[in-house]
Scaffold this active site. Structure first.
Site, PDB file in Angstrom:
ATOM      1  N   THR A  23      75.110  56.255 120.872  1.00  0.00           N
ATOM      2  CA  THR A  23      76.090  55.166 120.778  1.00  0.00           C
ATOM      3  C   THR A  23      75.972  54.248 121.980  1.00  0.00           C
ATOM      4  O   THR A  23      75.118  54.426 122.840  1.00  0.00           O
ATOM      5  CB  THR A  23      77.518  55.749 120.627  1.00  0.00           C
ATOM      6  OG1 THR A  23      78.406  54.704 120.237  1.00  0.00           O
ATOM      7  CG2 THR A  23      78.011  56.383 121.919  1.00  0.00           C
ATOM      8  N   ASN A  24      76.833  53.245 122.020  1.00  0.00           N
ATOM      9  CA  ASN A  24      76.926  52.280 123.100  1.00  0.00           C
ATOM     10  C   ASN A  24      78.296  52.383 123.716  1.00  0.00           C
ATOM     11  O   ASN A  24      79.253  52.745 123.032  1.00  0.00           O
ATOM     12  CB  ASN A  24      76.831  50.872 122.516  1.00  0.00           C
ATOM     13  CG  ASN A  24      75.473  50.264 122.669  1.00  0.00           C
ATOM     14  OD1 ASN A  24      74.716  50.630 123.554  1.00  0.00           O
ATOM     15  ND2 ASN A  24      75.162  49.319 121.816  1.00  0.00           N
ATOM     16  N   ARG A  25      78.406  51.991 124.951  1.00  0.00           N
ATOM     17  CA  ARG A  25      79.707  52.027 125.608  1.00  0.00           C
ATOM     18  C   ARG A  25      80.525  50.812 125.144  1.00  0.00           C
ATOM     19  O   ARG A  25      80.219  49.686 125.516  1.00  0.00           O
ATOM     20  CB  ARG A  25      79.463  51.967 127.108  1.00  0.00           C
ATOM     21  CG  ARG A  25      80.657  52.341 127.892  1.00  0.00           C
ATOM     22  CD  ARG A  25      80.308  52.478 129.351  1.00  0.00           C
ATOM     23  NE  ARG A  25      81.485  52.235 130.143  1.00  0.00           N
ATOM     24  CZ  ARG A  25      81.483  52.087 131.455  1.00  0.00           C
ATOM     25  NH1 ARG A  25      80.345  52.151 132.115  1.00  0.00           N
ATOM     26  NH2 ARG A  25      82.603  51.884 132.092  1.00  0.00           N
ATOM     27  N   SER A  26      81.491  51.047 124.298  1.00  0.00           N
ATOM     28  CA  SER A  26      82.354  49.956 123.833  1.00  0.00           C
ATOM     29  C   SER A  26      83.666  50.539 123.346  1.00  0.00           C
ATOM     30  O   SER A  26      83.675  51.473 122.542  1.00  0.00           O
ATOM     31  CB  SER A  26      81.680  49.211 122.674  1.00  0.00           C
ATOM     32  OG  SER A  26      82.604  48.364 122.026  1.00  0.00           O
ATOM     33  N   VAL A  91      76.350  46.851 119.017  1.00  0.00           N
ATOM     34  CA  VAL A  91      75.531  47.550 118.022  1.00  0.00           C
ATOM     35  C   VAL A  91      74.408  48.300 118.742  1.00  0.00           C
ATOM     36  O   VAL A  91      73.772  47.745 119.633  1.00  0.00           O
ATOM     37  CB  VAL A  91      74.935  46.527 117.035  1.00  0.00           C
ATOM     38  CG1 VAL A  91      74.122  47.224 115.952  1.00  0.00           C
ATOM     39  CG2 VAL A  91      76.029  45.657 116.418  1.00  0.00           C
TER      40      VAL A  91
END
Ligand code: C5P
Length: 210
Positions: A23-26, A91
């Site tokens: 995942t991404n940090r968001s 994304v």
């Protein structure tokens, strides 16, 4: 005049196996604030969101997705109804090539993952989806903030890009405040440091001026 907004928000989860993902940090806060502010201003809003721990704002049509591929398909289905599209999702750029049905076992000392590029959803808006409305992208940068954002604007056919310097600790990411620069083809507008809801109202106002 009231418009139809499409907003993407949150990270995407790209499964590695049934129990793990990349995942991404968001946190999704910026996208949810934008969706909530647009709805509060009386606009119709479609919020296409990756997994977030946030309440869905009132008055928003909410479409939850998990992966970049699912977000791509949801955007391709709904963007035709919108006059303004704001892409605030973080994304994942890549996903694992193979996703085994069973949990990966820790047999070796090293583990190599093969990743394949995800579709660029914002980059598909103009040329693949044929979107003719106002297109706003986000650029989280750690250096050369304005020039990187302007490159993104040109490559992806945006009307403006909301650029933020994620190397700063006091703003962005999990913070409820942010300080951004709106990067247009020929000029920039720096907005004051403010909470993400107020910032959303400013971004919406600028999007309606395009
Ligand atoms: O190129 P980069 O990923 O930094 O661009 C960021 C902008 O592009 C954001 O608006 C983000 O929502 C969008 N994006 C997208 N699909 C991707 C990657 C980024 O829509 N696969």
């Amino acid at each position: 005049m009231k418009k139809h907004f499409l907003v993407t928000a949150g990270p995407t989860h790209e499964p590695l196996d049934p129990v793990r993902y990349l995942t991404n940090r968001s946190s999704g806060k910026m996208g949810y604030a934008l969706a909530g502010a647009a709805a509060h201003e009386g606009h119709r809003v479609t919020l296409i969101s990756g997994p977030c721990n946030l309440d869905v704002p009132d008055g928003v049509d909410y479409l939850p997705v998990e992966t970049a591929a699912e977000m791509y398909h949801a955007v391709s289905r709904y963007i035709g109804k919108a006059q303004v599209a704001i892409f605030a999702a973080a994304v994942a750029d890549y996903r694992p090539v193979n996703v085994p049905e069973q949990k990966i076992k820790k047999t070796g000392d090293t583990l190599t993952l093969e990743l394949v590029k995800n579709p660029d959803i914002l980059g598909s808006a103009r040329e693949v989806f044929g979107f003719k409305g106002t297109l706003v992208g986000f650029a989280a940068e750690t250096e050369n903030v304005i020039s990187n954002a302007r490159g993104k604007l040109q490559r992806k056919g945006c009307d403006f890009v909301v650029a933020n310097d994620v190397s700063r600790k006091d703003i962005g990411f999990d913070s409820s405040e942010n300080e951004v620069t709106l990067v247009y083809a020929e000029h920039e507008v720096t907005l004051p440091k403010e909470d993400k809801y107020q910032l959303s109202l400013d971004i919406i106002e600028k999007a309606l001026e395009v």
